[in-house]
Enzyme design. Structure first.
Site, PDB file in Angstrom:
ATOM      1  N   GLN A 104       0.847  -1.201   0.000  1.00 43.47           N
ATOM      2  CA  GLN A 104       0.000   0.000   0.000  1.00 43.47           C
ATOM      3  C   GLN A 104       0.880   1.248   0.000  1.00 43.47           C
ATOM      4  O   GLN A 104       1.635   1.500   0.943  1.00 43.47           O
ATOM      5  CB  GLN A 104      -0.956   0.014   1.194  1.00 43.47           C
ATOM      6  CG  GLN A 104      -2.114   0.993   0.903  1.00 43.47           C
ATOM      7  CD  GLN A 104      -2.903   1.402   2.112  1.00 43.47           C
ATOM      8  OE1 GLN A 104      -2.324   1.622   3.182  1.00 43.47           O
ATOM      9  NE2 GLN A 104      -4.214   1.523   1.961  1.00 43.47           N
ATOM     10  N   TYR A 185      -5.477  11.321   3.675  1.00 49.16           N
ATOM     11  CA  TYR A 185      -4.051  11.548   3.450  1.00 49.16           C
ATOM     12  C   TYR A 185      -3.886  12.285   2.111  1.00 49.16           C
ATOM     13  O   TYR A 185      -4.869  12.785   1.556  1.00 49.16           O
ATOM     14  CB  TYR A 185      -3.265  10.225   3.535  1.00 49.16           C
ATOM     15  CG  TYR A 185      -3.333   9.662   4.941  1.00 49.16           C
ATOM     16  CD1 TYR A 185      -2.721  10.326   6.006  1.00 49.16           C
ATOM     17  CD2 TYR A 185      -4.066   8.519   5.228  1.00 49.16           C
ATOM     18  CE1 TYR A 185      -2.808   9.852   7.315  1.00 49.16           C
ATOM     19  CE2 TYR A 185      -4.166   8.039   6.532  1.00 49.16           C
ATOM     20  CZ  TYR A 185      -3.539   8.709   7.570  1.00 49.16           C
ATOM     21  OH  TYR A 185      -3.638   8.248   8.852  1.00 49.16           O
ATOM     22  N   ARG A 232      -7.504   2.329  -3.020  1.00 48.11           N
ATOM     23  CA  ARG A 232      -8.379   2.394  -1.832  1.00 48.11           C
ATOM     24  C   ARG A 232      -8.939   3.799  -1.682  1.00 48.11           C
ATOM     25  O   ARG A 232      -8.195   4.788  -1.732  1.00 48.11           O
ATOM     26  CB  ARG A 232      -7.598   2.021  -0.577  1.00 48.11           C
ATOM     27  CG  ARG A 232      -8.516   1.738   0.613  1.00 48.11           C
ATOM     28  CD  ARG A 232      -7.735   1.162   1.777  1.00 48.11           C
ATOM     29  NE  ARG A 232      -8.549   0.302   2.602  1.00 48.11           N
ATOM     30  CZ  ARG A 232      -8.615   0.361   3.936  1.00 48.11           C
ATOM     31  NH1 ARG A 232      -7.898   1.255   4.591  1.00 48.11           N
ATOM     32  NH2 ARG A 232      -9.365  -0.482   4.612  1.00 48.11           N
ATOM     33  N   GLY A 324      -9.797  -6.138   8.914  1.00 48.37           N
ATOM     34  CA  GLY A 324      -8.596  -5.531   9.476  1.00 48.37           C
ATOM     35  C   GLY A 324      -8.326  -6.067  10.861  1.00 48.37           C
ATOM     36  O   GLY A 324      -7.628  -7.079  11.030  1.00 48.37           O
ATOM     37  N   ARG A 325      -8.898  -5.411  11.863  1.00 47.93           N
ATOM     38  CA  ARG A 325      -8.596  -5.786  13.250  1.00 47.93           C
ATOM     39  C   ARG A 325      -8.750  -7.280  13.557  1.00 47.93           C
ATOM     40  O   ARG A 325      -7.941  -7.821  14.310  1.00 47.93           O
ATOM     41  CB  ARG A 325      -9.419  -4.915  14.204  1.00 47.93           C
ATOM     42  CG  ARG A 325      -8.894  -3.469  14.273  1.00 47.93           C
ATOM     43  CD  ARG A 325      -9.903  -2.511  14.847  1.00 47.93           C
ATOM     44  NE  ARG A 325     -11.042  -2.359  13.962  1.00 47.93           N
ATOM     45  CZ  ARG A 325     -12.194  -1.826  14.298  1.00 47.93           C
ATOM     46  NH1 ARG A 325     -12.377  -1.387  15.518  1.00 47.93           N
ATOM     47  NH2 ARG A 325     -13.171  -1.727  13.414  1.00 47.93           N
TER      48      ARG A 325
HETATM   49  C1  8OZ Z   1      -4.210   3.899  11.926  1.00 54.99           C
HETATM   50  C2  8OZ Z   1      -3.151   4.570  12.515  1.00 54.99           C
HETATM   51  C3  8OZ Z   1      -2.262   5.244  11.711  1.00 54.99           C
HETATM   52  C4  8OZ Z   1      -2.430   5.260  10.337  1.00 54.99           C
HETATM   53  C5  8OZ Z   1      -4.997   4.791   7.643  1.00 54.99           C
HETATM   54  C6  8OZ Z   1      -2.622   4.447   7.475  1.00 54.99           C
HETATM   55  O1  8OZ Z   1      -5.960   5.107   8.335  1.00 54.99           O
HETATM   56  C7  8OZ Z   1      -3.665   4.609   8.272  1.00 54.99           C
HETATM   57  C8  8OZ Z   1      -3.500   4.603   9.753  1.00 54.99           C
HETATM   58  C9  8OZ Z   1      -4.388   3.913  10.560  1.00 54.99           C
HETATM   59  O2  8OZ Z   1      -5.095   4.639   6.437  1.00 54.99           O
END
Ligand code: 8OZ
Length: 367
Positions: A104, A185, A232, A324-325
């Protein structure tokens, strides 16, 4: 449970582009904050991923494409030779265990701290608008820094960072890459009108705000071929940084998805709702309708359990489901879902940091 899983094809093979998955259960990208400051994976990380190789596909934890793209301490990178060699250990171990793994590709944009940036520089963003919240630095949790707006002339350099990282991922033996255009991001910051106030060809209109994600996808497809690249998106996730959503979610992401169709990507991967928090979506947003505009394989993610996965697969809403988790404490999650046994639950304290503890010490079911 409304439906048993015995008639579900969740546990049968599926092809996504050039990726031949043994089943429709995907391991979602999970930030685990267990790297050194050099961002180089080692044998411990190889063991962790190999333990989870029965997933039809593993999406690596979000991986920094450059020093500028870094926003959290202890996260991995994929731009130096040492990082490539470290990831090679991971991909070899996953392949030896019969799995597939994509990298990723991550640039955090504004969600960073000057201490994490080269020469203590300000993090870069579409516009100089500060995110809320704190990030993990070598000094502990600190408020994220005020970013500076990228000059138009710097954008080709950002795309070059993605291209270089995609090439590094190839050398590291990954099976493909996933463009991280989610969770507020860098690429998502360009998409949303809440974080993008630019007046150049990367701002203002939906077409312009989508441009960077599309140019990055094109660059990465040039490296990998269209059928080994996924993307994503998270149209309604406020994190990171409590980022306001785009004011026209359906139009903005709808346009982007229509444009993505021209690449014939391996898959599109959605965070359905607010990541790790809820599956609720704001009024006027219909994620299934957005998803339906994508002409390719679709991975659904966010707070799934077995019943939801079976039901949404049966209803034709997903091609695969990313957990995920649940993969943290259940390395053999695919088997446990198939046998419908109770899942182990990882306490929150095990999510981040702490080396092997809470990372590689979760046992698989005994035979
Ligand atoms: C949790 C903590 C830090 C980063 C994301 C890369 O939410 C993350 C991330 C998740 O996509």
């Amino acid at each position: 449970m409304a439906l048993g899983n015995s008639c579900s094809d969740l546990f049968s093979p599926v092809r996504m582009g050039a990726l031949a998955l043994a089943n429709r259960i995907v391991m979602a990208p999970l930030t685990r904050s267990r790297m050194g400051t050099d961002g180089v994976p080692n044998e411990m990380h190889a063991r962790y991923y190999a333990q989870r190789a029965s997933a039809g596909l593993i999406v690596s934890e979000a991986t920094n494409i450059s020093a500028q793209g870094r926003g959290y301490a202890l996260t991995p990178g994929i731009w130096t030779d040492e990082q490539v060699a470290g990831w090679k250990k991971v991909t070899d171990a996953v392949h030896a265990a019969g799995g597939l793994i994509v990298c990723q590709l991550w640039h955090v944009g504004r969600f960073s701290h000057v201490d994490l940036q080269p020469d203590g520089a300000a993090p870069v963003a579409p516009s100089a608008i500060r995110a809320q919240g704190q990030t993990y630095t070598e000094q502990g949790m600190l408020d994220v820094s005020m970013p500076r707006a990228l000059e138009t002339s710097e954008i080709p350099g950002v795309i070059a960072q993605y291209r270089h990282a995609a090439e590094c991922a190839k050398r590291a033996g990954f099976d493909g890459v996933e463009v991280h255009s989610a969770n507020s991001y860098l690429l998502d910051q360009f998409l949303r009108d809440s974080t993008n106030r630019r007046s150049d060809e990367y701002g203002c209109t939906i077409e312009n705000r989508s441009r960077l994600t599309l140019e990055v996808t094109a660059a990465v497809v040039e490296v990998w071929g269209h059928d080994r690249v996924g993307i994503r998106l998270s149209p309604v996730t406020p994190d990171a940084g409590n980022t306001p959503l785009d004011s026209q979610v359906m139009q903005t992401y709808g346009y982007l998805i229509e444009q993505l169709n021209r690449f014939q990507l391996a898959y599109m991967h959605f965070v359905e709702g607010a990541t790790a928090t809820s599956r609720t979506v704001p009024e006027g947003v219909d994620l299934d309708a957005l998803r339906a505009r994508f002409k390719g394989p679709y991975i659904g993610n966010n707070n799934y359990d077995l019943a939801l996965a079976v039901n949404r697969r049966l209803a034709g809403k997903v091609d695969a489901v990313a957990f995920g988790r649940p993969f943290i404490a259940n390395p053999d999650l695919v088997r446990r879902l198939k046998e419908d046994v109770e899942l182990a639950v990882a306490p929150r304290e095990t999510y981040y940091g702490n080396g092997a503890k809470g990372y590689t010490d979760w046992p698989a079911l005994a035979d």
